[in-house]
Design an enzyme around this catalytic site. Structure first.
Site, mmCIF file in Angstrom:
data_model
loop_
_atom_site.group_PDB
_atom_site.id
_atom_site.type_symbol
_atom_site.label_atom_id
_atom_site.label_comp_id
_atom_site.label_asym_id
_atom_site.label_seq_id
_atom_site.Cartn_x
_atom_site.Cartn_y
_atom_site.Cartn_z
ATOM 1 N N LYS A 72 0.844 -1.202 0.000
ATOM 2 C CA LYS A 72 0.000 0.000 0.000
ATOM 3 C C LYS A 72 0.871 1.240 0.000
ATOM 4 O O LYS A 72 1.858 1.302 0.742
ATOM 5 C CB LYS A 72 -0.850 -0.021 1.281
ATOM 6 C CG LYS A 72 -1.775 1.160 1.447
ATOM 7 C CD LYS A 72 -3.146 0.881 0.877
ATOM 8 C CE LYS A 72 -3.991 2.120 0.722
ATOM 9 N NZ LYS A 72 -3.617 2.942 -0.463
ATOM 10 N N LYS A 96 5.543 2.419 8.303
ATOM 11 C CA LYS A 96 4.408 3.277 8.662
ATOM 12 C C LYS A 96 3.168 2.413 8.950
ATOM 13 O O LYS A 96 2.514 2.565 9.976
ATOM 14 C CB LYS A 96 4.138 4.232 7.495
ATOM 15 C CG LYS A 96 3.176 5.343 7.773
ATOM 16 C CD LYS A 96 2.922 6.177 6.516
ATOM 17 C CE LYS A 96 4.185 6.839 5.983
ATOM 18 N NZ LYS A 96 3.907 7.731 4.815
ATOM 19 N N LYS A 108 5.036 2.003 -3.230
ATOM 20 C CA LYS A 108 5.074 3.401 -3.643
ATOM 21 C C LYS A 108 5.293 3.467 -5.137
ATOM 22 O O LYS A 108 5.934 2.594 -5.714
ATOM 23 C CB LYS A 108 6.227 4.134 -2.940
ATOM 24 C CG LYS A 108 6.083 5.638 -2.920
ATOM 25 C CD LYS A 108 4.971 6.059 -1.977
ATOM 26 C CE LYS A 108 5.072 7.469 -1.519
ATOM 27 N NZ LYS A 108 4.518 7.613 -0.177
ATOM 28 N N THR A 193 -4.035 13.036 6.514
ATOM 29 C CA THR A 193 -2.598 13.093 6.816
ATOM 30 C C THR A 193 -2.346 14.201 7.833
ATOM 31 O O THR A 193 -1.660 14.006 8.848
ATOM 32 C CB THR A 193 -1.777 13.338 5.535
ATOM 33 O OG1 THR A 193 -2.150 12.352 4.569
ATOM 34 C CG2 THR A 193 -0.291 13.257 5.793
ATOM 35 N N ASN A 224 -1.308 19.503 0.280
ATOM 36 C CA ASN A 224 -2.404 18.883 1.024
ATOM 37 C C ASN A 224 -2.074 18.743 2.513
ATOM 38 O O ASN A 224 -2.858 19.160 3.375
ATOM 39 C CB ASN A 224 -2.740 17.516 0.405
ATOM 40 C CG ASN A 224 -3.799 16.780 1.200
ATOM 41 O OD1 ASN A 224 -3.493 16.080 2.164
ATOM 42 N ND2 ASN A 224 -5.056 16.968 0.842
ATOM 43 N N SER A 352 -6.908 5.751 4.327
ATOM 44 C CA SER A 352 -6.914 4.950 3.094
ATOM 45 C C SER A 352 -7.353 3.521 3.406
ATOM 46 O O SER A 352 -8.107 2.914 2.648
ATOM 47 C CB SER A 352 -5.520 4.886 2.475
ATOM 48 O OG SER A 352 -5.293 5.972 1.618
HETATM 49 N N1 GLU Z 1 1.087 8.929 0.165
HETATM 50 C C1 GLU Z 1 0.658 8.813 1.524
HETATM 51 C C2 GLU Z 1 1.815 8.397 2.402
HETATM 52 O O1 GLU Z 1 2.966 8.617 2.096
HETATM 53 C C3 GLU Z 1 -0.589 7.950 1.669
HETATM 54 C C4 GLU Z 1 -0.463 6.524 1.249
HETATM 55 C C5 GLU Z 1 -1.779 5.755 1.226
HETATM 56 O O2 GLU Z 1 -2.785 6.327 1.598
HETATM 57 O O3 GLU Z 1 -1.752 4.591 0.816
HETATM 58 O O4 GLU Z 1 1.615 7.907 3.481
#
Ligand code: GLU
Length: 419
Positions: A72, A96, A108, A193, A224, A352
């Site tokens: 994810k 994370k 990613k 976030t 954002n 998410s």
């Molecule tokens: N791009 C965000 C992050 O770095 C969200 C990733 C997601 O929601 O999967 O955590």
């Protein structure tokens, strides 16, 4: 490490991981299986431009580990994207998701492009082209993308639509998160976030005896995460004295009206020139006198060069990888509490996850339900991390967050028989 290596995020995440596994006395096999992503895909995406020419863009998708579940993580559109950066970001996503107890590993993606120079039509064709070329590698139970730097709900909608077409015309919104609400997005995802980051700041301030309604904050980056973080901090009574975006930085000792600043940025595409502000140089922003510093832009912003001059008591990393390991050591020595990215900005992936769960159920939650769940999940993760730091005594919050995460990941590796 050479200067070049010091700023390579892939080498940085490996170093952070190594340090944490050693502090925990984990078997060497844990580092060995986690030090590289499981799969990294490079794609080229030919796009028909508005002037009739063809332009080929390069994109990547990295999947770090699926030991805890599908991978994810977001997709960024940025001219400076590199494969090593995407690999590092996918690894940070693993840790994370681990800290906040999500059933996911890290992924990613990124495309080397400057979205500010693309028309809406070009952006749509690029987004669809990327979704098509990674479609065999993603899916609701495989790898679930989301927004990241310079991508948004509209980009997610195009990608979901394109993915579903490649699967023979199914209608499965759970392949991607951060979608518009009408297409299966979750309430609260757009501000998640920032909201998660604010919960961690609030908890840290509580522990440190900092009164937020008397505190000042500086925000680097007004996208954002940064803009909503500024607004939510202001709601808690914090005075926002300086902000920056990719064009420059502004200062106002009395504090900004953040809602007005957000409206201003929307119509002027920069914070520069905002009423009552004084322009300052962008590199000054990180070392300004304040209580809370929120780096909400890109990697490698706080380095061994400027870290000795950071005056904030709390640094809350809304961005991924803003602090280099050398800078981390300096900040810790100087008593600065760094709330690490893998905890501070985890609110985005937490909501998410809620979005994905709602998509799988086909049943949608109220904004209040999402907010309550997010707060509980962030506070639990913060407490676990803070307590782990107290337990070990000589580690910073970043290493403690890795430890919380690695406990779950190591158990999963053992149970699956991978180590
Ligand atoms: N791009 C965000 C992050 O770095 C969200 C990733 C997601 O929601 O999967 O955590």
């Amino acid at each position: 490490m050479t200067v070049h290596e010091q700023s390579n995020p892939f080498l940085i995440v490996q170093q952070q991981l190594k340090e944490a596994t050693e502090k925990m006395n984990l078997p060497a096999s844990v580092y060995e299986v986690l030090k590289y992503p499981k799969r990294v895909l490079t794609v080229s995406i030919p796009v028909k431009m508005d002037d009739g020419s063809m332009k080929t863009f390069i994109g990547y998708r990295s999947q770090h580990t699926d030991v805890l579940g599908p991978t994810k993580g977001g997709i960024r559109f940025h001219p400076d994207v590199t494969m090593d950066e995407v690999k590092a970001l996918s690894m940070w996503m693993t840790f994370k998701c681990g800290v906040v107890s999500l059933p996911y590993g890290g992924g990613k993606g990124g495309i080397i492009c400057n979205p500010k120079e693309l028309s809406k039509g070009e952006l749509e064709r690029l987004s669809r082209g990327f979704a098509q070329s990674i479609s065999a590698f993603i899916g609701p139970d495989k790898d679930i993308p989301a927004p990241d730097v310079y991508t948004n709900a509209q980009v997610m909608a195009w990608m979901m639509d394109e993915y579903n077409k490649t699967q023979g015309g199914i209608n499965n919104p759970g392949v991607i998160t951060g979608k518009p609400i009408t297409l299966g997005g979750s309430l609260g995802r757009d501000t998640a976030t920032a909201q998660g980051c604010i919960y961690t700041i609030r908890e840290a301030a509580n522990k440190m005896g900092i009164q937020l309604d008397k505190a000042t904050a500086v925000i680097q980056g007004f996208g954002n995460a940064g803009s909503h973080a500024a607004r939510l901090l202001a709601d808690l009574g914090v005075t926002i004295i300086a902000v920056s975006d990719s064009r420059g930085a502004i200062f106002n000792k009395q504090g900004f009206n953040v809602q007005e600043l957000m409206d201003y940025k929307k119509s002027n595409s920069s914070v520069l020139g905002f009423n009552g502000s004084e322009e300052i140089t962008a590199d000054k922003i990180l070392t300004m006198a304040c209580d809370i510093l929120v780096p909400a832009a890109l990697e490698n912003q706080i380095t061994s060069k400027n870290a000795p001059d950071v005056k904030a008591k709390i640094v809350a990393e809304a961005a991924n990888g803003p602090t280099t390991p050398e800078a981390d050591k300096i900040l810790t020595q100087n008593g600065v509490v760094v709330i690490p990215d893998i905890l501070a900005n985890a609110g985005g992936v937490v909501v998410s996850y809620y979005e994905w769960v709602q998509n799988l159920m086909g049943y949608y939650w109220s904004a209040q339900e999402v907010a309550e769940k997010l707060e509980a999940q962030m506070v639990t993760a913060f407490d676990k991390t803070w307590n782990t730091r107290e337990k070990y005594g000589d580690v910073d919050l970043r290493t403690a967050a890795y430890m919380v995460s690695l406990e779950r990941i190591t158990e999963a590796l053992r149970l699956r028989g991978w180590i």
